[in-house]
Write a protein that holds these residues in place. Sequence first.
Motif, mmCIF file in Angstrom:
data_model
loop_
_atom_site.group_PDB
_atom_site.id
_atom_site.type_symbol
_atom_site.label_atom_id
_atom_site.label_comp_id
_atom_site.label_asym_id
_atom_site.label_seq_id
_atom_site.Cartn_x
_atom_site.Cartn_y
_atom_site.Cartn_z
ATOM 1 N N ARG A 3 42.725 31.469 8.022
ATOM 2 C CA ARG A 3 41.835 30.314 8.006
ATOM 3 C C ARG A 3 42.573 29.107 8.558
ATOM 4 O O ARG A 3 43.796 28.983 8.435
ATOM 5 C CB ARG A 3 41.318 30.019 6.603
ATOM 6 C CG ARG A 3 40.393 31.100 6.058
ATOM 7 C CD ARG A 3 39.602 30.602 4.862
ATOM 8 N NE ARG A 3 38.632 29.580 5.231
ATOM 9 C CZ ARG A 3 37.428 29.835 5.748
ATOM 10 N NH1 ARG A 3 37.039 31.080 5.973
ATOM 11 N NH2 ARG A 3 36.605 28.853 6.031
ATOM 12 N N TYR A 4 41.807 28.184 9.140
ATOM 13 C CA TYR A 4 42.364 26.977 9.727
ATOM 14 C C TYR A 4 41.630 25.768 9.149
ATOM 15 O O TYR A 4 40.534 25.907 8.592
ATOM 16 C CB TYR A 4 42.200 27.004 11.254
ATOM 17 C CG TYR A 4 42.741 28.258 11.907
ATOM 18 C CD1 TYR A 4 44.061 28.345 12.313
ATOM 19 C CD2 TYR A 4 41.910 29.374 12.100
ATOM 20 C CE1 TYR A 4 44.567 29.493 12.906
ATOM 21 C CE2 TYR A 4 42.404 30.534 12.682
ATOM 22 C CZ TYR A 4 43.720 30.583 13.093
ATOM 23 O OH TYR A 4 44.214 31.735 13.664
ATOM 24 N N ARG A 5 42.227 24.600 9.270
ATOM 25 C CA ARG A 5 41.586 23.381 8.806
ATOM 26 C C ARG A 5 41.604 22.337 9.918
ATOM 27 O O ARG A 5 42.636 22.101 10.548
ATOM 28 C CB ARG A 5 42.283 22.827 7.565
ATOM 29 C CG ARG A 5 41.548 21.619 6.956
ATOM 30 C CD ARG A 5 42.278 21.085 5.733
ATOM 31 N NE ARG A 5 42.296 22.057 4.660
ATOM 32 C CZ ARG A 5 41.298 22.268 3.797
ATOM 33 N NH1 ARG A 5 40.177 21.580 3.920
ATOM 34 N NH2 ARG A 5 41.409 23.162 2.851
ATOM 35 N N CYS A 6 40.445 21.747 10.154
ATOM 36 C CA CYS A 6 40.326 20.698 11.168
ATOM 37 C C CYS A 6 40.985 19.420 10.641
ATOM 38 O O CYS A 6 40.654 18.959 9.540
ATOM 39 C CB CYS A 6 38.852 20.451 11.497
ATOM 40 S SG CYS A 6 38.572 19.073 12.630
ATOM 41 N N ARG A 10 38.545 17.846 8.135
ATOM 42 C CA ARG A 10 39.130 18.536 6.989
ATOM 43 C C ARG A 10 38.355 19.771 6.554
ATOM 44 O O ARG A 10 38.595 20.325 5.487
ATOM 45 C CB ARG A 10 39.306 17.587 5.786
ATOM 46 C CG ARG A 10 40.075 16.323 6.093
ATOM 47 C CD ARG A 10 41.466 16.611 6.586
ATOM 48 N NE ARG A 10 42.301 17.272 5.588
ATOM 49 C CZ ARG A 10 43.472 17.837 5.830
ATOM 50 N NH1 ARG A 10 43.951 17.846 7.073
ATOM 51 N NH2 ARG A 10 44.166 18.402 4.864
ATOM 52 N N ARG A 11 37.429 20.240 7.378
ATOM 53 C CA ARG A 11 36.688 21.458 7.050
ATOM 54 C C ARG A 11 37.472 22.667 7.530
ATOM 55 O O ARG A 11 38.138 22.616 8.565
ATOM 56 C CB ARG A 11 35.300 21.437 7.686
ATOM 57 C CG ARG A 11 34.410 20.304 7.184
ATOM 58 C CD ARG A 11 33.031 20.346 7.795
ATOM 59 N NE ARG A 11 32.279 21.499 7.353
ATOM 60 C CZ ARG A 11 31.021 21.752 7.697
ATOM 61 N NH1 ARG A 11 30.395 20.913 8.516
ATOM 62 N NH2 ARG A 11 30.401 22.818 7.271
ATOM 63 N N SER A 12 37.384 23.772 6.774
ATOM 64 C CA SER A 12 38.126 24.973 7.149
ATOM 65 C C SER A 12 37.231 25.935 7.919
ATOM 66 O O SER A 12 36.000 25.891 7.812
ATOM 67 C CB SER A 12 38.687 25.662 5.906
ATOM 68 O OG SER A 12 37.644 26.137 5.087
ATOM 69 N N ASN A 14 37.467 30.056 10.299
ATOM 70 C CA ASN A 14 38.267 31.184 10.758
ATOM 71 C C ASN A 14 37.769 31.633 12.129
ATOM 72 O O ASN A 14 36.900 30.981 12.719
ATOM 73 C CB ASN A 14 38.270 32.331 9.738
ATOM 74 C CG ASN A 14 36.881 32.913 9.498
ATOM 75 O OD1 ASN A 14 36.029 32.894 10.386
ATOM 76 N ND2 ASN A 14 36.647 33.420 8.309
ATOM 77 N N THR A 17 33.897 31.974 12.467
ATOM 78 C CA THR A 17 33.019 30.841 12.202
ATOM 79 C C THR A 17 32.254 30.463 13.473
ATOM 80 O O THR A 17 32.834 30.334 14.551
ATOM 81 C CB THR A 17 33.833 29.636 11.704
ATOM 82 O OG1 THR A 17 34.517 30.002 10.509
ATOM 83 C CG2 THR A 17 32.932 28.449 11.426
#
Length: 249
Positions: A3-6, A10-12, A14, A17
Amino acid sequence: MQRYRCVACRRSFNALTGTPLARLRLRDKWLHYLQCMIESIPVRSAASRVAVAKSTSFRWRHRFIAALLRAPRPQLSGIVEADETYHLESQKGSRHLDRLPRKRGGMASRRGISSELDCILVARDRNRQTCDFVTGRGPVSAGQLMKHLKPVLAPDVLLVSDAAKAYQAFAKQAGITHEAINVRAGIRSRGALHIQGVNGWHGRFKTWLRRFNGVASRYLANYTGWLRVLDAAVLTTPRQWLRNAVAPD
């Protein structure tokens, strides 16, 4: 899955998505299910083989098809055959029919092409590149041909169709070369000019579709796209299907 976070919102997210496969579970069974799709196995049989619920099997089928169909349509060139086939309109699964119900399968109430039939337009060049479109109910019009067919044709194509006036009007409006084959008069070809390639695709589609015991009109474009992928024989393994489905737009 990573998973990544912007950093801005600040939304995550993958890798899935924003794709048709987002939020699908049981990823360890996807490759087994894709093998069922390659073999054109119906929903219930696929659910039994992969050990998932029937509703999950149905959902996966249309999510995977939607993912595959994100790819841009090919451009058709050279001699391009175009013709339409028709499928009885179906509201299978709908709780709000806009007509009287009929027995499974059923028949149109009138002969010939009418608003009770869904039109499937197929265009195919001699390199076996194929484009298919569900244009709506009833006979295809020049306006529908301009909307669906014009964007996939190279400027210098030779369009071959039957003698329907819609194709003649479309070709004149689009400024492309057109030859008509009078199929109703029993003429099948004039030298290299014919529409047997696209009519062969129609025949394969109708034969293939019977195994599913009825297809709702709202999903018809998914089934034409599914067969197009199978017919092209470019994606032949589950891993190729999955890799293509998750590829970025």
